[in-house]
Scaffold this active site. Structure first.
Site, PDB file in Angstrom:
ATOM      1  CG  ASP A 285       0.302   0.504  -7.520  1.00 14.49           C
ATOM      2  OD1 ASP A 285       0.584   1.086  -8.582  1.00 14.49           O
ATOM      3  OD2 ASP A 285       0.727   0.873  -6.413  1.00 14.49           O
TER       4      ASP A 285
ATOM      5  CD  GLU B 138      -1.801   3.497 -10.892  1.00 15.84           C
ATOM      6  OE1 GLU B 138      -2.703   4.241 -10.490  1.00 15.84           O
ATOM      7  OE2 GLU B 138      -0.784   3.230 -10.226  1.00 15.84           O
TER       8      GLU B 138
ATOM      9  CG  ASP C  21       2.848  -0.206  -3.036  1.00 13.87           C
ATOM     10  OD1 ASP C  21       3.156   0.495  -4.015  1.00 13.87           O
ATOM     11  OD2 ASP C  21       3.522  -0.254  -1.993  1.00 13.87           O
TER      12      ASP C  21
END
Length: 172
Positions: A7, A67, A140
């Site tokens: 992430d 992501e 996260d």
């Protein structure tokens, strides 16, 4: 198969490494790479590079799943996240590890089954899928685990479809 989910962020980059064996999915490690706000951007990006490189060397994942950037009204945020994504993509490519990219919508659909799922729903499903005693923290890291799970589902589906297509071709 080992998948490292990422992430991306400049201040905080989440990571989550999972392994799939015999139909079971387990978390190997997860956490965050945190860069101090007082560091200049090139040094923050270099820190992300160094720490990610160390993770790749230690755990040797079969794939890295990252992501994609979601739309944000703050263009400065988008630019800094894009910079960290560039470092992440380059680090994985330099290590010779295949990279897959997923939108937040794809991740939510893969993990929860609903593209508009709330963050808490995603975290609960990550906990359940990985058999964790507690919700993965920080957020996260939980997001990174979700990205890794998304890739694993996508990989399994594409492998199944390839196998089915090959078998169908053999029957002709």
């Amino acid at each position: 198969m080992k998948v490292l989910g990422i992430d991306p962020g400049t201040a905080t980059t989440g990571y989550g490494l999972i392994r799939s064996e015999a139909g079971r999915v387990k978390a190997i490690t997860y956490g965050t790479i945190v860069t101090p706000a007082q560091l200049e951007m090139p040094l923050r990006l270099y820190q992300i590079y160094r720490e990610l490189q160390a993770l790749l060397m230690e755990y040797k994942p079969d794939a890295v799943a990252v992501e994609e950037i979601f739309y944000n009204r703050n263009s400065k945020t988008v630019i800094t996240v894009a910079q960290s994504r560039g470092v992440i993509l380059m680090t994985a490519a330099a290590a010779g590890i295949p990279v897959a990219e997923y939108t937040p919508l794809q991740v939510k659909q893969a993990v929860v089954g609903y593209g508009a799922a709330e963050k808490k729903q995603v975290q609960l499903m990550v906990q359940k899928i990985l058999g964790l005693q507690q919700l993965p923290r920080p957020d996260d890291a939980a997001d990174a685990l979700a990205v890794a799970i998304c890739h694993l589902h996508s990989y399994r589906l594409s492998s199944f479809l390839e196998s089915s297509a090959t078998k169908a071709g053999e029957k002709r």
